[in-house]
Design a protein around this motif. Structure first.
Motif, short mmCIF file in Angstrom:
data_model
loop_
_atom_site.label_atom_id
_atom_site.label_comp_id
_atom_site.label_asym_id
_atom_site.label_seq_id
_atom_site.Cartn_x
_atom_site.Cartn_y
_atom_site.Cartn_z
N LEU A 20 13.21 -3.41 -5.21
CA LEU A 20 12.43 -2.42 -5.96
C LEU A 20 11.51 -1.64 -5.04
O LEU A 20 11.36 -0.41 -5.17
CB LEU A 20 11.62 -3.11 -7.05
CG LEU A 20 12.40 -3.71 -8.22
CD1 LEU A 20 11.49 -4.54 -9.11
CD2 LEU A 20 13.09 -2.62 -9.03
N ALA A 21 10.87 -2.34 -4.10
CA ALA A 21 9.99 -1.67 -3.15
C ALA A 21 10.77 -0.68 -2.30
O ALA A 21 10.29 0.43 -2.02
CB ALA A 21 9.29 -2.71 -2.27
N ALA A 22 11.97 -1.06 -1.88
CA ALA A 22 12.80 -0.18 -1.06
C ALA A 22 13.20 1.07 -1.83
O ALA A 22 13.11 2.20 -1.33
CB ALA A 22 14.03 -0.92 -0.56
N LEU A 23 13.64 0.89 -3.07
CA LEU A 23 14.03 2.04 -3.89
C LEU A 23 12.86 2.99 -4.08
O LEU A 23 13.00 4.21 -3.94
CB LEU A 23 14.53 1.55 -5.25
CG LEU A 23 15.89 0.85 -5.27
CD1 LEU A 23 16.10 0.15 -6.61
CD2 LEU A 23 17.02 1.83 -5.02
N GLY A 24 11.70 2.44 -4.41
CA GLY A 24 10.53 3.27 -4.63
C GLY A 24 10.04 3.95 -3.37
O GLY A 24 9.62 5.12 -3.39
N ALA A 25 10.09 3.23 -2.25
CA ALA A 25 9.62 3.80 -0.98
C ALA A 25 10.50 4.96 -0.53
O ALA A 25 10.02 6.02 -0.13
CB ALA A 25 9.57 2.72 0.08
N TRP A 26 11.82 4.75 -0.59
CA TRP A 26 12.74 5.83 -0.18
C TRP A 26 12.58 7.05 -1.08
O TRP A 26 12.58 8.19 -0.60
CB TRP A 26 14.18 5.34 -0.21
CG TRP A 26 14.60 4.47 0.93
CD1 TRP A 26 15.19 3.25 0.85
CD2 TRP A 26 14.49 4.76 2.34
NE1 TRP A 26 15.45 2.75 2.12
CE2 TRP A 26 15.04 3.67 3.04
CE3 TRP A 26 13.97 5.85 3.05
CZ2 TRP A 26 15.08 3.62 4.44
CZ3 TRP A 26 14.02 5.80 4.45
CH2 TRP A 26 14.57 4.71 5.12
N ARG A 27 12.45 6.81 -2.39
CA ARG A 27 12.32 7.93 -3.32
C ARG A 27 11.01 8.68 -3.09
O ARG A 27 10.97 9.91 -3.12
CB ARG A 27 12.40 7.41 -4.76
CG ARG A 27 12.45 8.53 -5.80
CD ARG A 27 13.68 9.38 -5.61
NE ARG A 27 13.66 10.57 -6.47
CZ ARG A 27 14.22 11.72 -6.15
NH1 ARG A 27 14.84 11.86 -4.99
NH2 ARG A 27 14.18 12.74 -6.98
#
Length: 306
Positions: free
Chosen positions: A114-121
């Motif tokens: 979830l952190a990765a998805l949010g960070a990239w977005r």
């Protein structure tokens, strides 16, 4: 299928391909969690005053500065520009209670995803990305910055703590959810988006107080990670159950399973009500389904039925 017990830096980097089709901004499609029944106070990026100028045909009448209009005796409007870079702070829980999963992945792995998805977005839309990653022994701070390097540093800290959970060198200490929120309160001064990714283990009255203070000055979103098996407890009387390294025996009375399930649901309902009253959206994320699929369903555009 056994649950994935840890995650690698390479896997978090590859999640960039999935970080599309959803938004953490307040202007949401009607199917989004952030456009749901409970009015969210998500404000998105702030506005910066640029100039006062004459009114032109087609300008929004709501932007007219009536005091300036009266003073200058001609219609004038105030012009604002949207801040391009909003700080986004991901508070990522990697404590021992997160090291549980019965289906696809451990809660700790889902939190990392979830952190990765949010960070990239967030990086893609021009926001500054930072975070607080914590376990029982420490809270690592990564100050928000708009750069791929800062995102990779956040991932490195997440992977480091995540892989320690699956090793013989698990963290020991007394760091709590509230300690991480206290640091978030000091780091997110105002107009940030604070994304808490946790199973909310140990949440109490102090958690509510800190969340209130954070959400008063910032936007806040809670990704509540859960495992379907964690919501129930099945097993024959006398069987041993493990919780954070502690072994205990399942009671013999038949009502125990129902009582366990009811207690879990009551706690979930309580925290949903608390965050709803704070106008903080809560995004429930299960360990049994791909994280990207769930984020897209909750925060993205859903395809219309043909």
């Amino acid at each position: 299928m056994s649950a994935a017990v840890s995650i690698t830096l390479e896997e978090l980097i590859l999640m960039k391909a999935e970080a599309r089709g959803f938004s953490l901004l307040p202007r949401q499609p009607v199917t989004s969690l952030l456009a749901g029944r409970h009015a969210s106070r998500l404000r998105g990026r702030g506005l910066t005053f640029e100039e006062l100028r004459h009114y032109h045909e087609g300008d929004d009448v709501r932007s007219i500065d009536w005091r300036a209009t009266a003073r200058l005796r001609s219609p004038h409007v105030r012009v604002f520009s949207e801040e391009r870079e909003r700080p986004v702070l991901f508070v990522v829980d990697q404590r021992l209670p997160m090291f549980f999963g019965s289906r696809r992945a451990m809660k700790s792995v889902v939190a990392a995803e979830l952190a990765a998805l949010g960070a990239w977005r967030s990086l893609e839309v021009g926001d500054r990305v930072g975070g607080l990653v914590f376990n029982e022994s420490e809270v690592v701070e990564i100050r928000p910055h708009r750069s791929r390097t800062r995102v990779l540093r956040l991932f490195h800290e997440i992977v480091n703590m995540n892989q320690r959970l699956a090793s013989d060198q698990r963290a020991e200490g007394s760091v709590t959810l509230n300690d991480a929120l206290e640091k978030a309160l000091h780091l997110a001064k105002h107009d940030c988006l604070v994304v808490l990714i946790s199973d909310l283990d140990g949440a109490d009255a102090e958690t509510r107080r800190l969340s209130t203070l954070i959400s008063t000055r910032n936007d806040m979103l809670v990704a509540a990670v859960y495992d379907p098996l964690g919501a129930t407890l099945s097993g024959a009387p006398g069987m041993l159950a493990a919780d954070r390294g502690e072994l205990w025996e399942i009671p013999s009375h038949a009502a125990f399973t129902d009582q366990f399930r009811q207690a879990f649901q009551e706690r979930v309902d309580e925290w949903q009500k608390i965050f709803r009253n704070l106008k903080v959206p809560v995004m429930p994320v299960s360990t049994s389904l791909p994280a990207g699929q769930q984020v897209l369903s909750l925060l993205g555009h859903r395809a219309r039925p043909s």
